[in-house]
Write an enzyme that holds these catalytic residues in place. Structure first.
Site, PDB file in Angstrom:
ATOM      1  N   TYR A 124      -2.596   8.794  -5.122  1.00  0.00           N
ATOM      2  CA  TYR A 124      -1.317   8.480  -4.475  1.00  0.00           C
ATOM      3  C   TYR A 124      -0.208   9.461  -4.827  1.00  0.00           C
ATOM      4  O   TYR A 124       0.943   9.272  -4.436  1.00  0.00           O
ATOM      5  CB  TYR A 124      -0.878   7.046  -4.826  1.00  0.00           C
ATOM      6  CG  TYR A 124      -1.780   6.003  -4.229  1.00  0.00           C
ATOM      7  CD1 TYR A 124      -3.108   5.931  -4.608  1.00  0.00           C
ATOM      8  CD2 TYR A 124      -1.325   5.104  -3.274  1.00  0.00           C
ATOM      9  CE1 TYR A 124      -3.960   4.994  -4.065  1.00  0.00           C
ATOM     10  CE2 TYR A 124      -2.172   4.161  -2.726  1.00  0.00           C
ATOM     11  CZ  TYR A 124      -3.483   4.106  -3.128  1.00  0.00           C
ATOM     12  OH  TYR A 124      -4.313   3.172  -2.569  1.00  0.00           O
ATOM     13  N   LYS A 170     -14.865   5.109 -12.224  1.00  0.00           N
ATOM     14  CA  LYS A 170     -16.036   5.715 -11.575  1.00  0.00           C
ATOM     15  C   LYS A 170     -16.309   7.030 -12.302  1.00  0.00           C
ATOM     16  O   LYS A 170     -16.449   8.095 -11.679  1.00  0.00           O
ATOM     17  CB  LYS A 170     -15.722   5.929 -10.077  1.00  0.00           C
ATOM     18  CG  LYS A 170     -16.887   6.406  -9.229  1.00  0.00           C
ATOM     19  CD  LYS A 170     -17.862   5.314  -8.851  1.00  0.00           C
ATOM     20  CE  LYS A 170     -19.057   5.901  -8.107  1.00  0.00           C
ATOM     21  NZ  LYS A 170     -20.078   4.900  -7.760  1.00  0.00           N
ATOM     22  N   ASP A 203     -17.874   0.084  -8.186  1.00  0.00           N
ATOM     23  CA  ASP A 203     -18.677  -0.576  -7.150  1.00  0.00           C
ATOM     24  C   ASP A 203     -19.318  -1.857  -7.693  1.00  0.00           C
ATOM     25  O   ASP A 203     -19.341  -2.893  -7.016  1.00  0.00           O
ATOM     26  CB  ASP A 203     -19.713   0.364  -6.515  1.00  0.00           C
ATOM     27  CG  ASP A 203     -20.196   1.462  -7.440  1.00  0.00           C
ATOM     28  OD1 ASP A 203     -19.644   1.601  -8.550  1.00  0.00           O
ATOM     29  OD2 ASP A 203     -21.144   2.182  -7.083  1.00  0.00           O
ATOM     30  N   ASP A 227      -5.599  -0.885  -5.893  1.00  0.00           N
ATOM     31  CA  ASP A 227      -5.105  -1.254  -4.567  1.00  0.00           C
ATOM     32  C   ASP A 227      -6.196  -2.005  -3.813  1.00  0.00           C
ATOM     33  O   ASP A 227      -5.981  -3.094  -3.269  1.00  0.00           O
ATOM     34  CB  ASP A 227      -4.699   0.023  -3.817  1.00  0.00           C
ATOM     35  CG  ASP A 227      -3.945  -0.278  -2.542  1.00  0.00           C
ATOM     36  OD1 ASP A 227      -3.544  -1.435  -2.333  1.00  0.00           O
ATOM     37  OD2 ASP A 227      -3.756   0.655  -1.739  1.00  0.00           O
ATOM     38  N   ASP A 231      -6.740  -6.380  -3.060  1.00  0.00           N
ATOM     39  CA  ASP A 231      -6.867  -7.039  -1.754  1.00  0.00           C
ATOM     40  C   ASP A 231      -8.139  -7.875  -1.730  1.00  0.00           C
ATOM     41  O   ASP A 231      -8.177  -8.963  -1.147  1.00  0.00           O
ATOM     42  CB  ASP A 231      -6.904  -6.017  -0.604  1.00  0.00           C
ATOM     43  CG  ASP A 231      -5.497  -5.681  -0.083  1.00  0.00           C
ATOM     44  OD1 ASP A 231      -4.554  -5.711  -0.891  1.00  0.00           O
ATOM     45  OD2 ASP A 231      -5.358  -5.395   1.117  1.00  0.00           O
TER      46      ASP A 231
END
Ligand code: NAI
Ligand code: MG
Length: 331
Positions: A124, A170, A203, A227, A231
């Site tokens: 970002y 990750k 994941d 982010d 959600d």
């Protein structure tokens, strides 16, 4: 005591959920010793159409002058509004709780966790480049920001008496960036031996959050993973209408529902204001008004649990204002 609150209603359902939240805060004012001084500032698509800028200087100044800020949502100008606000005010910790409330259809009613998302860097940073048919966005991870966010997560866990922090990463693929993130997280974890520290690849974390959310207490992660996962966890506990959040720095803070301007339902008075009202409760807690925070959250929980007044996203037929009035009565 009077608390100066900057209100940024923004676009779409923003003014509707903000109006509802204000009603609840005004009820709190009537029933307790807390006093508010509200100032409303423009932000988002509409003010950009009118003036050419989505984040007017007076709005930034207003946020700086206030004790705290409540922001609803904008439409297409998120990149020009909330992102620069987070970076310019150094709001490095994005707190996104996911709590299954009684009376709300949640996939797993035992969900009660906090996602602590790094809020200032990662992908970002918006550093990128397009060269014909190739394009790049640079992922920036620093030791300073990684340590700061992990420290926040551990201190949060300690302050709430929670026993575990899970760092989501990750690093197996993003060896440079998440390698550094984990290095920083491990160093901070070693300073907090009383809180269990766990690492999980993003994941696998996505699957486990769906199947066994009760195994998580505090999740700390980099910007984009936080982010997306937040959600996902919002989906576990009743959707975006139920998801509040906080952007916190050492000096400033902005509280906001996770949702956007919801153009599909804007203007109809049916948006669920819970996310915005619960964001205001987080604001009160950050201001040290724990009792008021608990009153506001408790009022939302009580109306939801009773189930008579519910907005359409939760299967009811109440309006935004009906719900706000019911919550205001219970505060
Ligand atoms: P959205 O969050 O606005 O809506 C997604 C879905 O959830 C829609 O079906 C909407 O009706 C529903 N929904 C959201 N909030 C709700 C509420 N309080 N009550 C009931 N239902 C609710 O996300 P979407 O559709 O991807 O984006 C719409 C606009 O919002 C876009 O212009 C986007 O750029 C902007 N956006 C702004 C954000 C912000 O201000 N921080 C965050 C996310 C999106
Ligand atoms: Mg988002």
């Amino acid at each position: 005591m009077t608390i100066k609150v900057a209100l940024l209603p923004g676009d779409g359902i923003g003014p509707e959920v903000m109006g509802a939240t204000r009603l609840v805060l005004e009820a709190l004012e009537e029933k307790t010793g807390v006093g508010f001084q509200f100032e409303t500032y423009p932000i988002g698509d509409k003010v950009k159409e009118e003036t050419g800028t989505a984040l007017p200087a007076e709005t930034l100044e207003g946020v700086r002058k206030a004790d705290a800020c409540l922001f609803a949502c904008v439409g297409e100008t998120a990149k020009e509004t909330i992102l620069p606000l987070r970076q310019r005010l150094d709001l490095y910790a994005n707190l996104r709780p996911a709590k299954a409330y009684p009376g709300v259809p949640a996939l797993n009613p035992r969900t009660d966790l906090m996602i602590v998302r790094e809020n200032t860097e990662g992908i970002y940073k918006m550093i990128g480049h397009r060269a014909g048919d190739s394009a790049f966005n640079v992922r920036v991870i620093t030791r300073e920001a990684s340590e700061r966010i992990t420290r926040y997560a551990f201190q949060y866990a300690e302050s709430k008496g929670l026993g575990k922090v899970t760092a989501v990463h990750k690093a197996n693929v993003l060896d440079y960036t998440d390698g550094l993130f984990l290095e920083a997280a491990r160093a901070v974890a070693s300073e907090h031996p009383d809180v269990e520290y766990e690492e999980m690849i993003v994941d696998a974390a996505a699957m486990k959050l769906v199947m066994r959310p009760e195994d998580f207490q505090v999740v700390v992660t980099t910007n984009m993973f936080g982010d997306i996962l937040s959600d996902l966890t919002a989906g576990l506990v009743g959707g975006l209408g139920m998801a509040p959040s906080a952007n916190i720095g050492d000096r400033y803070s902005i509280f906001e529902p996770v949702h956007g301007s919801a153009p599909d339902i804007a203007g109809r008075g049916i948006a669920n204001p819970s996310a915005c009202i619960l964001s205001a409760a987080m604001m009160l807690e950050w201001l040290g008004e724990e009792e008021s925070a608990a009153r506001v959250e408790g009022a939302v929980v009580s109306v939801l649990a009773e189930g008579r007044v519910r907005t359409p996203d939760l299967g009811g037929s109440a309006s935004t204002l009906d719900f706000a009035r019911a919550v205001a009565e219970r505060v």
